[in-house]
Design a protein around this motif. Structure first.
Motif, PDB file in Angstrom:
ATOM      1  N   GLN A 173      -9.861   1.872  -7.946  1.00 50.74           N
ATOM      2  CA  GLN A 173      -8.682   1.940  -7.078  1.00 50.74           C
ATOM      3  C   GLN A 173      -8.846   3.007  -5.999  1.00 50.74           C
ATOM      4  O   GLN A 173      -9.660   3.929  -6.142  1.00 50.74           O
ATOM      5  CB  GLN A 173      -7.416   2.261  -7.892  1.00 50.74           C
ATOM      6  CG  GLN A 173      -6.942   1.146  -8.805  1.00 50.74           C
ATOM      7  CD  GLN A 173      -7.505   1.284 -10.205  1.00 50.74           C
ATOM      8  OE1 GLN A 173      -8.350   2.141 -10.471  1.00 50.74           O
ATOM      9  NE2 GLN A 173      -7.043   0.443 -11.106  1.00 50.74           N
ATOM     10  N   GLN A 174      -8.043   2.867  -4.980  1.00 45.51           N
ATOM     11  CA  GLN A 174      -8.021   3.859  -3.906  1.00 45.51           C
ATOM     12  C   GLN A 174      -6.619   4.443  -3.823  1.00 45.51           C
ATOM     13  O   GLN A 174      -5.682   3.776  -3.373  1.00 45.51           O
ATOM     14  CB  GLN A 174      -8.424   3.198  -2.583  1.00 45.51           C
ATOM     15  CG  GLN A 174      -9.852   2.661  -2.638  1.00 45.51           C
ATOM     16  CD  GLN A 174     -10.287   1.939  -1.382  1.00 45.51           C
ATOM     17  OE1 GLN A 174      -9.479   1.303  -0.712  1.00 45.51           O
ATOM     18  NE2 GLN A 174     -11.565   2.027  -1.058  1.00 45.51           N
ATOM     19  N   VAL A 175      -6.502   5.692  -4.243  1.00 48.91           N
ATOM     20  CA  VAL A 175      -5.200   6.361  -4.235  1.00 48.91           C
ATOM     21  C   VAL A 175      -4.951   6.934  -2.848  1.00 48.91           C
ATOM     22  O   VAL A 175      -5.791   7.643  -2.296  1.00 48.91           O
ATOM     23  CB  VAL A 175      -5.157   7.480  -5.294  1.00 48.91           C
ATOM     24  CG1 VAL A 175      -3.800   8.182  -5.277  1.00 48.91           C
ATOM     25  CG2 VAL A 175      -5.452   6.912  -6.678  1.00 48.91           C
ATOM     26  N   THR A 223       0.839  -1.206   0.000  1.00 49.68           N
ATOM     27  CA  THR A 223       0.000   0.000   0.000  1.00 49.68           C
ATOM     28  C   THR A 223       0.872   1.253   0.000  1.00 49.68           C
ATOM     29  O   THR A 223       0.644   2.187  -0.774  1.00 49.68           O
ATOM     30  CB  THR A 223      -0.929   0.005   1.229  1.00 49.68           C
ATOM     31  OG1 THR A 223      -1.860  -1.070   1.111  1.00 49.68           O
ATOM     32  CG2 THR A 223      -1.681   1.312   1.366  1.00 49.68           C
ATOM     33  N   ASP A 280       1.333   3.376  -3.335  1.00 49.18           N
ATOM     34  CA  ASP A 280       0.505   4.559  -3.135  1.00 49.18           C
ATOM     35  C   ASP A 280      -0.971   4.288  -3.460  1.00 49.18           C
ATOM     36  O   ASP A 280      -1.703   5.182  -3.895  1.00 49.18           O
ATOM     37  CB  ASP A 280       1.036   5.719  -3.998  1.00 49.18           C
ATOM     38  CG  ASP A 280       0.883   7.054  -3.297  1.00 49.18           C
ATOM     39  OD1 ASP A 280       1.001   7.099  -2.062  1.00 49.18           O
ATOM     40  OD2 ASP A 280       0.629   8.052  -3.992  1.00 49.18           O
ATOM     41  N   GLN A 281      -1.389   3.053  -3.269  1.00 44.80           N
ATOM     42  CA  GLN A 281      -2.788   2.688  -3.448  1.00 44.80           C
ATOM     43  C   GLN A 281      -3.109   1.549  -2.480  1.00 44.80           C
ATOM     44  O   GLN A 281      -2.227   0.803  -2.053  1.00 44.80           O
ATOM     45  CB  GLN A 281      -3.069   2.240  -4.881  1.00 44.80           C
ATOM     46  CG  GLN A 281      -2.340   0.964  -5.298  1.00 44.80           C
ATOM     47  CD  GLN A 281      -2.851   0.359  -6.606  1.00 44.80           C
ATOM     48  OE1 GLN A 281      -3.998   0.545  -6.971  1.00 44.80           O
ATOM     49  NE2 GLN A 281      -1.979  -0.371  -7.285  1.00 44.80           N
ATOM     50  N   LYS A 333     -11.416   6.156  -6.725  1.00 47.02           N
ATOM     51  CA  LYS A 333     -11.652   6.205  -8.171  1.00 47.02           C
ATOM     52  C   LYS A 333     -13.081   5.761  -8.478  1.00 47.02           C
ATOM     53  O   LYS A 333     -13.567   4.771  -7.910  1.00 47.02           O
ATOM     54  CB  LYS A 333     -10.659   5.303  -8.912  1.00 47.02           C
ATOM     55  CG  LYS A 333      -9.211   5.786  -8.816  1.00 47.02           C
ATOM     56  CD  LYS A 333      -9.006   7.093  -9.565  1.00 47.02           C
ATOM     57  CE  LYS A 333      -7.540   7.518  -9.579  1.00 47.02           C
ATOM     58  NZ  LYS A 333      -7.371   8.863 -10.166  1.00 47.02           N
ATOM     59  N   ARG A 390      -5.443  -6.062  -4.650  1.00 49.78           N
ATOM     60  CA  ARG A 390      -5.279  -4.653  -5.014  1.00 49.78           C
ATOM     61  C   ARG A 390      -6.665  -4.095  -5.294  1.00 49.78           C
ATOM     62  O   ARG A 390      -7.268  -4.412  -6.316  1.00 49.78           O
ATOM     63  CB  ARG A 390      -4.364  -4.514  -6.231  1.00 49.78           C
ATOM     64  CG  ARG A 390      -2.898  -4.626  -5.880  1.00 49.78           C
ATOM     65  CD  ARG A 390      -1.988  -4.687  -7.065  1.00 49.78           C
ATOM     66  NE  ARG A 390      -0.593  -4.689  -6.633  1.00 49.78           N
ATOM     67  CZ  ARG A 390       0.046  -5.771  -6.161  1.00 49.78           C
ATOM     68  NH1 ARG A 390      -0.576  -6.930  -6.061  1.00 49.78           N
ATOM     69  NH2 ARG A 390       1.312  -5.676  -5.786  1.00 49.78           N
ATOM     70  N   VAL A 428      -8.290   8.130   1.283  1.00 42.60           N
ATOM     71  CA  VAL A 428      -8.023   7.839  -0.128  1.00 42.60           C
ATOM     72  C   VAL A 428      -8.830   8.729  -1.058  1.00 42.60           C
ATOM     73  O   VAL A 428      -9.854   9.303  -0.677  1.00 42.60           O
ATOM     74  CB  VAL A 428      -8.375   6.362  -0.460  1.00 42.60           C
ATOM     75  CG1 VAL A 428      -7.545   5.413   0.404  1.00 42.60           C
ATOM     76  CG2 VAL A 428      -9.858   6.084  -0.316  1.00 42.60           C
TER      77      VAL A 428
END
Lengths: 100, 100
Positions: free
Chosen positions: B39-41, B13, B17-18, B61, B31, B58
Motif C-alpha cells: 500500500q501507499q500511505v 485516495t 488516506d492511501q 509499504k 487500491r 507516500v
C-alpha cells in the motif's frame, strides 16, 4: 513537471543532452527553456516497467521548472479539501518571458 | 510509479488516506497494494500548474512500488542507446503475488 514526448522529442533529448518535449497544444517540438532560459540538462533518463513513461533526471537551469516562476509545477497541496499554494514564486513570469 | 486516476479514485485516495488508482486495462478501481500488500500511505497530495497531473507523496509499504518487485518502476536507464536495468529486484514477484 510533466510533459509529453514523441519519438522525435525523445531522440532529440538524448542527442542534445537536454529535455525536448512535444507540445500537444502547439503541435510542435518544445525545447524546454527555449523562451525562459530554464533548460533541463540531462543527467539520467529512465523507463518504467511497462515502457510507456519516461523519467528525466535533470539539472534544472535557474532552479525553475514551472512557467509560474516556481521550482516545481506541483506547487499546490491539498489541505482540508482545498488546493493551497505552498511553494514560493522565485521569479516573476513577466520577467522570465520578457513581457515588460 | 505512474498510474491513472479518475474522480472517484481521487476522492477515495483522500478519504482512505492511501493511493487508489483507476486501472484503465481492468476498467476498475485499484487500491494499490490490494494484492501485493504494498500500500501507499498518503503523506501529501499535489496538483500541477495546469491542474491535470497529481503527485502523491507516500509512505511505500514494503519499500516496493513496482510489480516486478523493485522499489521503483523506473528501474531502467538509457546507457549508450540501450535500456539497462540498474535497480535490484527486492522480492520475487511470485512470492509477492502468491504464485507458488
Amino acid at each position: 513537471m510533466m510533459a509529453w514526448m514523441n519519438r522525435e522529442s525523445l531522440a532529440l533529448t538524448v542527442q542534445e543532452d537536454q529535455a525536448v518535449y512535444w507540445s500537444r497544444s502547439r503541435g510542435k517540438l518544445w525545447r524546454k527553456g527555449e523562451s525562459s532560459g530554464h533548460q533541463q540538462v540531462l543527467k539520467d533518463i529512465r523507463l518504467d516497467c511497462d515502457a510507456d513513461v519516461i523519467l528525466l533526471k535533470v539539472e534544472q537551469k535557474g532552479g525553475i521548472a514551472c512557467h509560474t516562476g516556481r521550482r516545481s509545477c506541483f506547487y499546490r497541496s491539498l489541505q482540508d479539501g482545498e488546493w493551497v499554494s505552498t511553494d514560493p514564486v522565485l521569479k516573476d513570469p513577466d520577467s522570465i518571458y520578457g513581457k515588460h
